[in-house]
Enzyme design. Sequence first.
Site, PDB file in Angstrom:
ATOM      1  CE  LYS A   1      -4.480  -1.401   1.762  1.00  0.00           C
ATOM      2  NZ  LYS A   1      -5.555  -1.120   2.714  1.00  0.00           N
TER       3      LYS A   1
ATOM      4  CE  LYS B   1      -6.462 -10.341  -2.560  1.00  0.00           C
ATOM      5  NZ  LYS B   1      -7.315 -10.210  -1.396  1.00  0.00           N
TER       6      LYS B   1
ATOM      7  CE  LYS C   1     -12.104  -3.494  -0.551  1.00  0.00           C
ATOM      8  NZ  LYS C   1     -12.934  -3.758   0.601  1.00  0.00           N
TER       9      LYS C   1
END
Length: 332
Positions: free
Chosen positions: A115, A197, A200
């Site tokens: 992140k 993966k 979203k």
Amino acid sequence: MLDGQKVSFSGVQPSGNLTIGNYLGAIKNFAEYSEKYKTFYGVVDEHAITVRQNPAELRRRTYETLALYIAVGLDPEKNTLYVQSHVPAHAELAWILNCYCMFGELSRMTQFKDKSARHADNINAGLFTYPVLMASDILLYQTDVVPIGSDQKQHVELTRNIADRFNQIFPDTFTVPEPVIPKSGGRIMSLAEPEKKMSKSDENENATVRVLDDRDTIIRKFRRAVTDSGSEIRRSPDKPGVSNLITIYSCFTGKTPEEVEAEFDGRGYAEFKTAVGEACADALAPVREKYFELLADKGYLEEVMKKGAGTAAYYARKTLSKVRRKIGFVNL
Ligand code: TRP
């Protein structure tokens, strides 16, 4: 344990539109615990603000995430469904646990590394200590099991370490929780890059299928899914695309991967991809319908929030007051 019952806790951030990865990997499994466990499922808005959010959108998504919990089958009478920021004990315990978690431990969190690479202009302290807030969520309710997708496993391991460390100094404070990751479905991969993966926040809309996508969109996205060379429908490390579709089909139909391979033996990719799309759309149709019905009734959602916050705060306060006493804070 709380009141002699085992506890299941999990949380979903009200950021981004949930994908079938979130659904199959975590939320769908939450409901399995309602009968035998005391269950707490939070809409974790305090986690969401570790990256910049548009305030109106954050608020809207908080309602939406709660509606989705109920739409996927979590009965608010049987599960404590609530919004994290409505229960101040989370932030309070997080501060205390920050003092029992090491800088080095947090530096090793892979999600933090990812992140902070993606949000290089906003590597704030909250993003760094986010796993401690997550530990507080879990430990406040004396949680036994934490149903999660595999990407959160490291955070639950850290939670266990924090609990163990705290219990060493102050015995019998926290239950040490176990992560529970579904055998299949714990890791649903991107439809566009099946080595990654499904996320979203992926910018490529064809990479993800959203729980709330309509039927045509779902089928179209599966038709476009990247498959591998060859034509056989079977699981194999060199067939990440096909393997992922087999997992998804198996999760939505309840068939085992072996049964899926047998069903599609000798049939083509195109036919298979359409079948996966239809199975997914069929399974999600009732969820969508219930979701839109719930969203139209904000008053009801607010009642659920209030009741959930009341129950959650009751149990959270018990743990927090024990912690305060043990560490030497004055309880009035
Ligand atoms: N960090 C989790 C995620 O991003 C959400 C979360 C917050 C959570 N607190 C939790 C999950 C406690 C399980 C338990 O998906």
